[in-house]
Design an enzyme around this catalytic site. Structure first.
Site, PDB file in Angstrom:
ATOM      1  N   ARG A  46      52.175  62.099 -16.080  1.00  0.00           N
ATOM      2  CA  ARG A  46      53.155  61.896 -14.998  1.00  0.00           C
ATOM      3  C   ARG A  46      53.025  60.464 -14.473  1.00  0.00           C
ATOM      4  O   ARG A  46      53.998  59.832 -14.101  1.00  0.00           O
ATOM      5  CB  ARG A  46      52.977  62.927 -13.872  1.00  0.00           C
ATOM      6  CG  ARG A  46      53.861  62.654 -12.669  1.00  0.00           C
ATOM      7  CD  ARG A  46      54.151  63.865 -11.773  1.00  0.00           C
ATOM      8  NE  ARG A  46      53.075  64.804 -11.623  1.00  0.00           N
ATOM      9  CZ  ARG A  46      51.951  64.590 -10.915  1.00  0.00           C
ATOM     10  NH1 ARG A  46      51.781  63.454 -10.264  1.00  0.00           N
ATOM     11  NH2 ARG A  46      51.006  65.511 -10.871  1.00  0.00           N
ATOM     12  N   TYR A  98      79.893  56.577  -7.204  1.00  0.00           N
ATOM     13  CA  TYR A  98      79.823  57.695  -8.157  1.00  0.00           C
ATOM     14  C   TYR A  98      79.712  59.026  -7.386  1.00  0.00           C
ATOM     15  O   TYR A  98      78.877  59.142  -6.476  1.00  0.00           O
ATOM     16  CB  TYR A  98      78.612  57.485  -9.074  1.00  0.00           C
ATOM     17  CG  TYR A  98      78.312  58.645  -9.987  1.00  0.00           C
ATOM     18  CD1 TYR A  98      79.164  58.947 -11.045  1.00  0.00           C
ATOM     19  CD2 TYR A  98      77.205  59.442  -9.783  1.00  0.00           C
ATOM     20  CE1 TYR A  98      78.895  60.015 -11.881  1.00  0.00           C
ATOM     21  CE2 TYR A  98      76.939  60.524 -10.620  1.00  0.00           C
ATOM     22  CZ  TYR A  98      77.788  60.804 -11.659  1.00  0.00           C
ATOM     23  OH  TYR A  98      77.532  61.869 -12.480  1.00  0.00           O
ATOM     24  N   ASP A 170      74.106  49.691  -8.209  1.00  0.00           N
ATOM     25  CA  ASP A 170      74.224  50.563  -9.375  1.00  0.00           C
ATOM     26  C   ASP A 170      74.967  49.757 -10.449  1.00  0.00           C
ATOM     27  O   ASP A 170      76.169  49.509 -10.326  1.00  0.00           O
ATOM     28  CB  ASP A 170      74.987  51.835  -8.981  1.00  0.00           C
ATOM     29  CG  ASP A 170      75.080  52.847 -10.109  1.00  0.00           C
ATOM     30  OD1 ASP A 170      75.015  52.437 -11.287  1.00  0.00           O
ATOM     31  OD2 ASP A 170      75.244  54.047  -9.827  1.00  0.00           O
ATOM     32  N   LYS A 195      74.266  56.391 -19.861  1.00  0.00           N
ATOM     33  CA  LYS A 195      75.543  55.784 -20.229  1.00  0.00           C
ATOM     34  C   LYS A 195      75.320  54.680 -21.278  1.00  0.00           C
ATOM     35  O   LYS A 195      74.898  54.971 -22.367  1.00  0.00           O
ATOM     36  CB  LYS A 195      76.254  55.293 -18.976  1.00  0.00           C
ATOM     37  CG  LYS A 195      76.247  56.316 -17.817  1.00  0.00           C
ATOM     38  CD  LYS A 195      77.050  57.571 -18.085  1.00  0.00           C
ATOM     39  CE  LYS A 195      76.787  58.691 -17.085  1.00  0.00           C
ATOM     40  NZ  LYS A 195      76.886  58.351 -15.675  1.00  0.00           N
TER      41      LYS A 195
HETATM   42  C1  LIG Z   1      76.506  58.879 -14.444  1.00  0.00           C
HETATM   43  C2  LIG Z   1      76.286  57.975 -13.306  1.00  0.00           C
HETATM   44  C3  LIG Z   1      75.241  58.180 -12.394  1.00  0.00           C
HETATM   45  C4  LIG Z   1      74.332  59.393 -12.468  1.00  0.00           C
HETATM   46  O1  LIG Z   1      73.534  59.383 -13.596  1.00  0.00           O
HETATM   47  P1  LIG Z   1      72.991  60.710 -14.333  1.00  0.00           P
HETATM   48  O2  LIG Z   1      72.205  60.132 -15.459  1.00  0.00           O
HETATM   49  O3  LIG Z   1      74.180  61.516 -14.749  1.00  0.00           O
HETATM   50  O4  LIG Z   1      72.152  61.430 -13.336  1.00  0.00           O
HETATM   51  C5  LIG Z   1      75.064  57.247 -11.385  1.00  0.00           C
HETATM   52  N1  LIG Z   1      75.883  56.185 -11.257  1.00  0.00           N
HETATM   53  C6  LIG Z   1      76.907  55.962 -12.107  1.00  0.00           C
HETATM   54  C7  LIG Z   1      77.778  54.773 -11.913  1.00  0.00           C
HETATM   55  C8  LIG Z   1      77.152  56.847 -13.157  1.00  0.00           C
HETATM   56  O5  LIG Z   1      78.185  56.626 -13.985  1.00  0.00           O
END
Ligand SMILES: *Cc1c(COP(=O)(O)O)cnc(C)c1O
Length: 376
Positions: A46, A98, A170, A195
């Site tokens: 961890r 998001y 982000d 992504k």
């Molecule tokens: C998908 C996404 C998230 C969340 O990520 P997960 O891996 O699905 O938890 C956060 N910010 C943006 C811009 C996203 O496209």
């Protein structure tokens, strides 16, 4: 070094003992110690795992950060970023954040004595006007999902930094190849590595990247003490995928720009939203702040949801699915899919309605994608 080289070499030193070119998947929960309390490099998985470290080193290099920490998902990373705050803190969030991040803030974190205000950050003065005595964090997404609004990161930081407000960006949509928030002054960069970083629609993950020692120490502690870590296999997939990130982003953006131009030129849509088009209201900011415009295009069809459904029916290559950033092209209906969790009133205010469609343009041959969209 250039991003293309960092992608290939970042965090990828050959294994010292075996010479293995790639970091193995260390599928272990614990590590033998030579004497009590004297671990070699790691004591418990961890707290640390070599496969995870390799992926994190690559992410830190790509974002120009001193340290990166990876998590089980993008939202697990977002939760840790919020846990940097003390009870009673106020957070300013860009209004079309998001949907899952917004839900984390209002439905979970607000129960622990944190306050969130969602504001339009298109004008930096709006940020200054919304700051309260207890504002401790700015939460920026740029470009946003799905409307591709931009926030001027440098201008936002100039407002936040003198007031000791932590700026989180982000950077999922742009990827480190096209945007470097730390270089623009941000304190924390967040990625849903699910992504573009993962890039093959086969893993879930998240990461936080920082330069400040105080933030790094606290995030490392939260990663270990709260425990939302990625598995060794996910870490391997991430480190492996980063090798091609630069190449993939180039093709995503090349295809997206050509497709956005063709869709706009066709005159068949009520709107084609892409930061690389001169018609995008923040095109100048995109050119200044980003090195590329990314692979996401949003469209408004004439005729609302029925017309959108008709559009989906005709597609063969673009698969109807949530998520984005993989090698394959996907199409999404935000109103009923990714953004269904956004309260209706906010969806209406933002303009997320039945006629809005989001394309995640893949790395296929562009002519085939244009033909699929009926503009070839
Ligand atoms: C998908 C996404 C998230 C969340 O990520 P997960 O891996 O699905 O938890 C956060 N910010 C943006 C811009 C996203 O496209």
């Amino acid at each position: 070094m250039h991003h293309a080289t960092i992608c290939v070499h970042g965090g990828a030193e050959p294994h010292a003992e075996t010479g293995a070119l790639n970091m193995p998947i260390y599928q272990t929960s614990t590590y033998v110690q030579d004497s009590p309390g004297q671990p070699r490099l790691y004591d418990y998985a961890r707290a640390g795992n070599p496969t995870r470290t390799a992926a994190e080193e690559a992410l830190a290099l790509l974002e120009g950060g001193a340290c990166a920490y990876s998590f089980a998902s993008g939202l697990a990373a977002a939760q840790v970023a919020i846990q940097l705050l003390d009870q009673g803190s106020h957070v300013l969030v860009c209004e079309d954040v998001y949907g899952g991040s917004g839900r984390l803030f209002t439905d979970i974190m607000a129960r622990y004595g944190l306050e969130f205000d969602f504001i339009d950050m298109a004008e930096p003065q709006a940020i200054a006007a919304a700051i309260k005595d207890n504002t401790r964090m700015l939460w920026i997404e740029s470009p946003t999902n799905p409307l591709l609004h931009l926030v001027d990161i440098r201008a936002a930081v100039e407002i936040a930094a003198p007031r000791a407000i932590t700026t989180v960006v982000d950077n999922t949509f742009a990827s480190p190849v096209f945007q470097s928030p730390l270089a623009l002054g941000a304190d924390v960069v967040l990625h849903s590595t699910t992504k573009y970083m993962g890039g093959h629609s086969d893993m879930i993950g998240g990461a936080l990247i920082v330069n400040r020692d105080d933030l790094a120490a606290r995030i490392k502690f939260l990663q270990f003490a709260a425990g939302a870590i990625p598995s060794p296999f996910e870490s391997f997939l991430l480190a492996r995928s980063v090798r091609t990130l630069h190449l993939r982003m180039q093709r995503h953006q090349e295809n997206a720009l050509r497709i956005a131009q063709a869709l706009e030129h066709s005159g068949r849509f009520a709107a084609v939203i892409y930061p690389g088009l001169p018609s995008h209201p923040q095109h100048a900011l995109a050119k200044k702040q980003m090195r590329g415009f990314g692979g996401i295009i949003s469209l408004r069809v004439h005729g609302g949801q029925a017309a959108a459904e008709d559009f989906f029916q005709k597609l063969r290559l673009f698969k109807l699915a949530e998520s984005l950033g993989g090698v394959e092209s996907l199409v999404n209906h935000p109103e009923t899919m990714t953004h269904a969790s956004v309260p209706l009133a906010r969806r209406q205010q933002l303009g997320i309605d039945g006629g809005l469609i989001r394309l995640s343009v893949g790395i296929e041959h562009c002519d085939d994608l244009l033909a699929d969209l009926g503009v070839g």
